[in-house]
Scaffold this active site. Structure first.
Site, PDB file in Angstrom:
ATOM      1  N   ARG A 164      -2.752   9.455  -1.335  1.00 29.33           N
ATOM      2  CA  ARG A 164      -3.036   8.168  -0.608  1.00 29.33           C
ATOM      3  C   ARG A 164      -2.231   8.743   0.590  1.00 29.33           C
ATOM      4  O   ARG A 164      -1.710   7.557   1.419  1.00 29.33           O
ATOM      5  CB  ARG A 164      -2.748   7.059  -1.087  1.00 29.33           C
ATOM      6  N   SER A 237      -7.369  -1.944  -3.042  1.00 30.91           N
ATOM      7  CA  SER A 237      -5.987  -1.901  -3.711  1.00 30.91           C
ATOM      8  C   SER A 237      -4.859  -2.230  -2.877  1.00 30.91           C
ATOM      9  O   SER A 237      -4.948  -1.574  -1.653  1.00 30.91           O
ATOM     10  CB  SER A 237      -5.817  -0.395  -4.593  1.00 30.91           C
ATOM     11  N   GLU A 333      -0.248  -0.196  -0.247  1.00 27.58           N
ATOM     12  CA  GLU A 333      -1.153   1.025   0.358  1.00 27.58           C
ATOM     13  C   GLU A 333      -1.900   0.708   1.802  1.00 27.58           C
ATOM     14  O   GLU A 333      -1.823   1.624   2.486  1.00 27.58           O
ATOM     15  CB  GLU A 333      -2.458   0.954  -0.783  1.00 27.58           C
TER      16      GLU A 333
END
Ligand SMILES: Cc1cc2nc3c(=O)[nH]c(=O)nc-3n(C[C@H](O)[C@H](O)[C@H](O)COP(=O)(O)OP(=O)(O)OC[C@H]3O[C@@H](n4cnc5c(N)ncnc54)[C@H](O)[C@@H]3O)c2cc1C
Length: 347
Positions: A164, A237, A333
């Site tokens: 990520r 998320s 995130e």
């Protein structure tokens, strides 16, 4: 180019929180880039590039210019050694592009079906799902430096991809604008079906599964599992799955034997953030209008009238509760944006 002054951003992000920008520019074709650059010179202010707004949280009003890249276009550049090189402009909607590739018979991206947002954003956090990270399919990324106007091109290996993250997500990236991405789609690779949900879906039929089958399956599985942002605002998320040392994973497993643990190629172990949040009893917990989703603990959603401050308060509460119970610090995130620009950390 469209230009909105004192723009309401709530409809431009999937979270739908109220926030204003001094100015919102929507760039619709390549010539708009030059117009944007002229405007930058005549009216300098902090800037944020926006795609589909599905990974951004505006914590408050943004005292600057939001530039939405909506430049479209996709083409087959050519073939080499059985692989196809396919180029898509930054403003192409991601899922539409994946579907188009699958329809042409070009497999490779189908595990990433139905991820909201635009092509230009997928390298930024190296999007991943259902056993695939987009970095595995990126040949190169094209863009320009908005401070100098210089164009650049980074090969997949030069993009600094990680879990990520990429060089585009790091602070140094603030002046880099991605204008297009070129994907390398190998013609002969079998469908990627190791992910447990896909194994369950296809059972022993792996031999006869096409990219179109995987595309349809992933869409269906995601629709069952994830809240639709058009119905209930969210950014997917909200926390990354933490990566810890094997020693930490062992210590936690001794106390919580059912904690999901996934060893990584670099020796670290990925833990399931959603599992930990759920074990803390946080599902359904609210701060103002922001709520931990009742079925998917990793998703924080807009239960109605939520503000950026509500999400900040809820994210802090989740993080502190998980840290107290498991001794693991969760990392946010999505990109958090404050009055002056991107906020690097949740404090
Ligand atoms: C329901 C839902 C499910 C999701 N599922 C997943 C998933 O499975 N896997 C996953 O990885 N993510 C997932 N996401 C997160 C998100 O969809 C992805 O990160 C997506 O790539 C963001 O695209 P976007 O165009 O909306 O980016 P935005 O939210 O607009 O921007 C994200 C960041 O990228 C930057 N950026 C955007 N475009 C450019 C550009 N052209 N040049 C430079 N910087 C740019 C922005 O400045 C910002 O920092 C999900 C989100 C939702 C709402």
């Amino acid at each position: 180019m469209q230009c909105f002054v004192e723009a309401d951003l709530s409809a431009w992000t999937t979270l739908g929180v109220p926030a204003r920008a001094k100015e919102l520019l929507v760039l619709e074709d390549e010539t708009d880039l030059a117009r944007w650059f002229e405007r930058r010179e005549s009216a300098p202010m902090p800037e944020l590039v926006l795609g589909g707004g599905s990974n951004v949280v505006f914590l408050e009003d943004f005292a600057g210019r939001v530039v939405r890249l909506a430049i479209r276009g996709r083409e087959l550049l050519g073939e080499e050694g059985g692989a196809r090189f396919v180029r898509a402009a930054a403003g192409e909607p991601w899922d539409g592009f994946v579907r188009w590739c699958v329809t042409q018979g070009w497999g490779g991206l189908e595990n990433l079906a139905a991820i909201p947002g635009s092509v230009g954003a997928v390298p930024v956090q190296n999007v991943g799902a259902y056993g695939l990270e987009v970095s595995e399919r990126i040949a190169w990324v094209e863009g320009m430096d908005r401070d100098t106007g210089q164009t650049w091109r980074f090969s997949g290996n030069e993009c600094g991809f990680g879990y990520r993250t990429s060089r585009f997500k790091a602070a140094e990236a603030s002046s880099r604008v991605i204008t297009a991405v070129v994907f390398r789609l190998a013609g002969d690779e079998p469908p990627r079906l190791e992910y447990p949900d896909l194994q369950r879906w296809f059972g022993g039929r792996a031999q006869r599964v096409s990219p179109a089958d995987v595309y349809a399956a992933v869409r269906e599985i995601r629709a069952r599992k994830l809240p639709d942002p058009r119905v209930q605002g969210n950014v997917g998320s909200f926390f990354k799955n933490p990566l810890v040392s094997p020693e930490v994973a062992e210590r936690l497993a001794a106390i919580h034997p059912d904690l999901p643990r996934h060893p990584q190629p670099d020796g670290r172990v990925k833990l399931a953030a959603g599992w930990m949040i759920e074990r803390c009893g946080l599902k359904g917990v609210r701060e103002g209008g922001a709520m931990v989703h009742e079925r998917q603990a990793l998703v924080l959603c807009n239960a109605g009238g939520a503000t950026g401050a509500d999400f900040l308060a809820l994210a802090r509460r989740v993080r502190e509760t998980v840290a107290e119970r498991f001794g693991v610090r969760l990392e946010v995130e999505p990109v958090l944006v404050g009055r002056e620009g991107v906020v690097q950390r949740l404090t």
